[in-house]
Scaffold this motif. Sequence first.
Motif, short mmCIF file in Angstrom:
data_model
loop_
_atom_site.label_atom_id
_atom_site.label_comp_id
_atom_site.label_asym_id
_atom_site.label_seq_id
_atom_site.Cartn_x
_atom_site.Cartn_y
_atom_site.Cartn_z
N ASN A 28 0.84 -1.19 0.28
CA ASN A 28 0.05 0.32 0.05
C ASN A 28 0.88 1.06 0.05
O ASN A 28 1.35 1.68 0.86
CB ASN A 28 -0.39 0.21 1.19
N GLY A 29 0.97 1.83 -1.22
CA GLY A 29 2.13 2.99 -1.44
C GLY A 29 1.04 4.19 -1.22
O GLY A 29 1.15 5.27 -1.57
N ALA A 30 -0.45 4.77 -1.20
CA ALA A 30 -0.97 5.59 -1.17
C ALA A 30 -0.31 6.50 0.08
O ALA A 30 0.00 5.91 0.24
CB ALA A 30 -2.60 4.66 -1.21
N THR A 31 -0.99 7.69 -0.39
CA THR A 31 -0.43 8.60 0.86
C THR A 31 -1.41 7.77 1.63
O THR A 31 -1.48 8.43 2.91
CB THR A 31 -0.33 10.51 0.52
N ALA A 32 -3.15 7.88 2.24
CA ALA A 32 -3.86 7.56 2.98
C ALA A 32 -4.54 6.65 3.34
O ALA A 32 -5.75 6.53 3.81
CB ALA A 32 -4.72 8.94 3.15
N ARG A 33 -4.95 6.32 1.63
CA ARG A 33 -6.60 5.05 1.41
C ARG A 33 -6.07 3.91 2.46
O ARG A 33 -5.13 3.42 1.65
CB ARG A 33 -6.63 4.88 -0.09
N VAL A 34 -6.66 3.37 3.05
CA VAL A 34 -6.73 1.80 3.62
C VAL A 34 -7.77 0.95 2.76
O VAL A 34 -8.90 2.10 2.44
CB VAL A 34 -7.63 1.77 5.07
N TYR A 35 -7.42 -0.10 1.88
CA TYR A 35 -7.39 -0.87 1.31
C TYR A 35 -8.24 -2.08 2.43
O TYR A 35 -7.90 -2.80 2.97
CB TYR A 35 -7.00 -0.89 0.28
N LYS A 36 -9.23 -2.59 1.50
CA LYS A 36 -10.04 -3.51 1.92
C LYS A 36 -10.13 -4.36 1.10
O LYS A 36 -11.29 -4.98 -0.02
CB LYS A 36 -11.23 -3.70 2.79
N LEU A 37 -9.13 -5.53 0.61
CA LEU A 37 -8.58 -6.29 -0.04
C LEU A 37 -9.66 -7.46 -0.47
O LEU A 37 -9.29 -8.26 0.53
CB LEU A 37 -7.17 -6.58 -0.49
#
Length: 500
Positions: free
Chosen positions: A250-259
Amino acid sequence: MNSGSPIDRRKLLQGTLGLAAGAALARSANAQLANRAPYGAPSLAPVRLELLAAPGTAQIQTGVTTNVWRYTGTQLSGSHRALLPIPGSHLGPAIRLFQGERAIVRVTNQLGEDHVVHWHGLDVPEDMDGHPMNQFAHGASYTYDFTVLNRAGTYWYHSHTDMRTGIQAYRGLAGPLIVSDAQEQALPLPRGAFDLPLVLQDASFDAAGQLSYSPLTMQDGFLGTTQLVNGKAGYVLPVATRVYRFRVLNGATARVYKLAWSDGTPMVVIGNDGGLLAAPVTKPYVTLAPGERAELWADFRSHPVGSQFTLRSLPFSGVSNGQGAQLDLMQVHVTQAQPETLQLPTSLSTITPYLPQQALNWNTPRTFAITRPMALPFVLNGAAFQMTGVAANEIVRRDTLERVRITNTAGPMIVAHPIHFHGRQFQVYSRSVSSTYLTGWQSLNQGFIDQGWKDTVLVMPGETIDLLVRYTGYTGLFLYHCHNLFHEDMGMMRNLRVDP
């Protein structure tokens, strides 16, 4: 393009300090990437690399040329497998190293502003770690020289420039760093073209197709409208009827992922931040916060040629007001039939859990609270970042084991924070959450990969987390901070001083 954060930490704090005297807030084709022979033993000579951080262009969206910042690399000596560019991507090349190898990486800055590189997850000396006190100016170079102490795993490198980490990483100054060791190499795991890094990010574009960086709110940080995988929008991954090792970062600046997979196939997790787990874990979904990594065993043998499905982020709640909608991240197309003999190992690596009673301070955990003083940014341990500032409870001893407690239970506008410790990994000992925030917590908790070793952990609203942390064997200043990069840039970062 918006060239910087819309809110300046120093200006905001200066303005607020006038109202609060005495406050202490100073301050495409993935197959090409890995279509190689299995990574072998380390070379005897050091691995010497040159990285140039400079402006460039890329086609993030089909047919549109976008201005980016990027690392381009050259290998001067050492293992010929050490530098692997990601085809068609503006992200930095994948760097492959072996436990015990010495890496010498000279980074030259042509960005027009200061820069520094952090080797996320690696245990390296203070002056090699990417602390912003060591950032260097445009036109200058900095040589990182360290020996890889870490076990095999998926790590990464990225900008860590004071108040500019978010925008620099967002524009492209980040890349995977993969470490191998003898124990991992002995396992029957997918290799070569079937061992793939997948870097998840989000982005927004203006009418001319240029990157736009405008954090939504103080609580959300930046949330892009377009999902990227390996620097590409609308990512399609062609696969064979084989087993793959997906190294998801997860290289996003803020986003959380529910993969999760769109066809409901469970997620088989074989590794996280600190490398392979002791044994595979099957989950209905995987929760991945900024900075975290997950290694997945993706078995496509049961999918006929011609089938298509989606890796998506499922709906959730509780992180922040701007997050939680379902998102499609990438398409997987099964394009060819190939034989496969690999079977999922029942044992992956040796992990010795810390015993709680071994912690020097078991009965009095070292506690760092997440708070947000009224009308100010979020802070850790009661104060904003000061370049070399250290509070009394931020002084620790090298190579000692402690119980560290992080609380996210007080102050207005409580949101989730991914907390990252520089230096060695930790083990998650316990989580507890107040009943007020239980619904949001339960929408993500089955996806937490708390087994094994971690360097980043998502602390949900209303949550208290206890960690068992063995501090680095190196002495000096090592950061701990929120990996929502807007929060970090606004001062949600502190120093730990590691003494002899």
